[in-house]
Design a protein around this motif. Structure first.
Motif, PDB file in Angstrom:
ATOM      1  N   VAL A 102       0.665  -1.182  -0.421  1.00 19.52           N
ATOM      2  CA  VAL A 102      -0.046   0.228   0.229  1.00 19.52           C
ATOM      3  C   VAL A 102       0.924   1.197  -0.452  1.00 19.52           C
ATOM      4  CG1 VAL A 102      -1.727   1.422   1.915  1.00 19.52           C
ATOM      5  CG2 VAL A 102      -1.569  -0.999   1.242  1.00 19.52           C
ATOM      6  N   ASP A 103       0.598   2.366  -1.523  1.00 25.32           N
ATOM      7  CA  ASP A 103       1.351   3.421  -1.042  1.00 25.32           C
ATOM      8  C   ASP A 103       0.297   4.595  -0.027  1.00 25.32           C
ATOM      9  OD1 ASP A 103       2.780   5.711  -1.568  1.00 25.32           O
ATOM     10  OD2 ASP A 103       2.503   5.512  -3.729  1.00 25.32           O
ATOM     11  N   VAL A 104       0.989   4.697   1.536  1.00 23.40           N
ATOM     12  CA  VAL A 104       0.460   5.971   1.839  1.00 23.40           C
ATOM     13  C   VAL A 104       0.191   7.238   1.304  1.00 23.40           C
ATOM     14  CG1 VAL A 104       0.471   6.581   4.397  1.00 23.40           C
ATOM     15  CG2 VAL A 104       1.341   4.180   3.823  1.00 23.40           C
ATOM     16  N   ASN A 105       1.048   7.332   0.145  1.00 28.19           N
ATOM     17  CA  ASN A 105       0.878   8.453  -0.719  1.00 28.19           C
ATOM     18  C   ASN A 105      -0.066   8.177  -1.205  1.00 28.19           C
ATOM     19  OD1 ASN A 105       2.382  11.128  -0.761  1.00 28.19           O
ATOM     20  ND2 ASN A 105       2.746  10.469  -2.696  1.00 28.19           N
ATOM     21  N   GLN A 106      -1.186   7.779  -1.255  1.00 25.18           N
ATOM     22  CA  GLN A 106      -2.327   8.242  -1.568  1.00 25.18           C
ATOM     23  C   GLN A 106      -3.500   7.296  -0.929  1.00 25.18           C
ATOM     24  OE1 GLN A 106      -2.522   8.758  -5.201  1.00 25.18           O
ATOM     25  NE2 GLN A 106      -0.072   8.679  -4.980  1.00 25.18           N
ATOM     26  N   VAL A 107      -3.410   7.268   0.467  1.00 30.21           N
ATOM     27  CA  VAL A 107      -4.521   6.816   1.190  1.00 30.21           C
ATOM     28  C   VAL A 107      -5.230   8.159   1.961  1.00 30.21           C
ATOM     29  CG1 VAL A 107      -5.100   5.773   4.082  1.00 30.21           C
ATOM     30  CG2 VAL A 107      -3.051   5.239   2.147  1.00 30.21           C
ATOM     31  N   LEU A 120      -7.747  14.123   4.776  1.00 30.90           N
ATOM     32  CA  LEU A 120      -6.293  14.362   5.106  1.00 30.90           C
ATOM     33  C   LEU A 120      -5.849  13.578   3.786  1.00 30.90           C
ATOM     34  CD1 LEU A 120      -6.398  14.002   9.208  1.00 30.90           C
ATOM     35  CD2 LEU A 120      -6.945  16.487   7.898  1.00 30.90           C
ATOM     36  N   ILE A 121      -4.632  14.007   3.501  1.00 29.25           N
ATOM     37  CA  ILE A 121      -3.921  13.196   2.591  1.00 29.25           C
ATOM     38  C   ILE A 121      -2.292  13.185   3.316  1.00 29.25           C
ATOM     39  CG2 ILE A 121      -4.801  13.577   0.871  1.00 29.25           C
ATOM     40  CD1 ILE A 121      -3.427  16.446  -0.061  1.00 29.25           C
ATOM     41  N   TYR A 122      -1.014  12.377   3.019  1.00 22.17           N
ATOM     42  CA  TYR A 122       0.358  12.231   3.143  1.00 22.17           C
ATOM     43  C   TYR A 122       0.797  13.743   2.915  1.00 22.17           C
ATOM     44  CZ  TYR A 122       4.245  10.944   4.428  1.00 22.17           C
ATOM     45  OH  TYR A 122       5.730  10.674   4.772  1.00 22.17           O
ATOM     46  N   ALA A 123       1.582  13.819   3.567  1.00 19.36           N
ATOM     47  CA  ALA A 123       1.744  15.346   3.491  1.00 19.36           C
ATOM     48  C   ALA A 123       2.703  15.843   2.334  1.00 19.36           C
ATOM     49  CB  ALA A 123       3.339  15.789   4.638  1.00 19.36           C
ATOM     50  N   PRO A 234      -7.125   3.737   1.287  1.00 23.60           N
ATOM     51  CA  PRO A 234      -6.450   2.854   0.419  1.00 23.60           C
ATOM     52  C   PRO A 234      -6.859   2.928  -0.851  1.00 23.60           C
ATOM     53  CG  PRO A 234      -6.937   1.044   1.147  1.00 23.60           C
ATOM     54  CD  PRO A 234      -7.799   2.124   1.558  1.00 23.60           C
ATOM     55  N   GLU A 235      -5.947   3.462  -1.997  1.00 24.79           N
ATOM     56  CA  GLU A 235      -5.660   3.699  -3.673  1.00 24.79           C
ATOM     57  C   GLU A 235      -6.116   2.866  -3.625  1.00 24.79           C
ATOM     58  OE1 GLU A 235      -2.806   4.708  -7.870  1.00 24.79           O
ATOM     59  OE2 GLU A 235      -1.726   3.857  -5.523  1.00 24.79           O
TER      60      GLU A 235
END
Length: 260
Positions: A102-107, A120-123, A234-235
């Motif tokens: 899982v790409d946390v950048n897309q969570v 909220l999205i990843y920083a 998640p994405e």
């Protein structure tokens, strides 16, 4: 006297000949060839679609985030001067067995206190709001980026606390998780940080081990007896939901166990 009934076979040596018959035969062969080609092409397309659908379905079922626990942290000035509300949520998150990375950048994390909802999205995600989180650095430590989550803002979209979350790895055997590219694999364990600083608690100077100045209002109020709902999307894969009710009193505790 019985009559002899005899059967005779008639020999017919005539056949269809000529250019007309040849044309009909060729036409039948062509029609059969075209039909076979259409069937082969259709079966190939159906097979490809079935494989793609099966892969997507498997990914949707298997890619599941799992919230291990949630801890709340209250901001403070001193041991006797503590905020009345939870100022920071720490979510320990992993993957279910057999899950795809899982790409946390897309969570996307949706959190609501019953009155206000923050998505909220990843920083480091610069796609949704055009800009990544203000003062975020891919080379900085997780604690530095956490401090920026709590204290920084920009004209678009606004205060970091209302639009972003940050993360820190706890267990990462394959070194797949970084501040720039936070990829979560099976067996990894990370902490997701969500700011819940209330408008009346922005003057406190310490959140956990961080010494900060100028906390930003998150718009949320996580006080005693609050009902909080979290949805991690998640994405690809199923969303993860966590609902909890905060204790009737925080007492003198700085860290409060909220979930499970």
């Amino acid at each position: 006297m019985k009559a002899n009934n005899k059967m005779y076979l008639r020999k017919n040596t005539r056949a269809q000949v000529g250019i007309g018959t040849l044309i009909i035969f060729i036409a039948m062969v062509l029609v059969a060839a075209v039909a076979a080609a259409v069937l082969i092409q259709t079966s190939g397309i159906l097979q490809q679609k079935a494989q793609a659908t099966g892969k997507q379905s498997t990914q949707e079922v298997s890619s599941n985030l799992m919230i291990k626990n949630i801890e709340g942290v209250r901001a403070k000035n001193s041991a006797s001067d503590i905020a009345g509300n939870i100022s920071l949520l720490k979510l320990n998150v992993g993957l279910n067995v057999g899950s795809s990375p899982v790409d946390v950048n897309q969570v996307v994390i949706s959190i609501t206190d019953g009155t206000t909802t923050n998505n909220l999205i990843y920083a480091n995600n610069a796609k949704t709001h055009t800009n990544a989180m203000a003062d975020f650095s891919t080379s900085a430590t997780a604690s530095t980026n956490l401090e920026k989550l709590l204290t920084s803002n920009q004209s678009t979209p606004g205060a970091n606390a209302k639009y972003f979350f940050t993360a820190e790895k706890i267990r990462d055997e394959d070194s797949s998780f970084t501040q720039e590219k936070p990829i979560l694999n099976t067996g990894d364990l990370v902490t997701l940080y969500i700011s819940t600083v209330a408008s009346g608690d922005t003057g406190f100077a310490n959140v956990g081990s961080l010494t900060t100045t100028g906390l930003k209002d998150s718009g949320l109020v996580v006080g005693p007896r609050s009902t909080v709902s979290l949805v991690l999307t998640p994405e690809a894969g199923a969303a993860t939901i966590a609902d909890f009710v905060t204790p009737s009193s925080y007492g003198i505790k700085e860290n409060v166990q909220l979930y499970p």
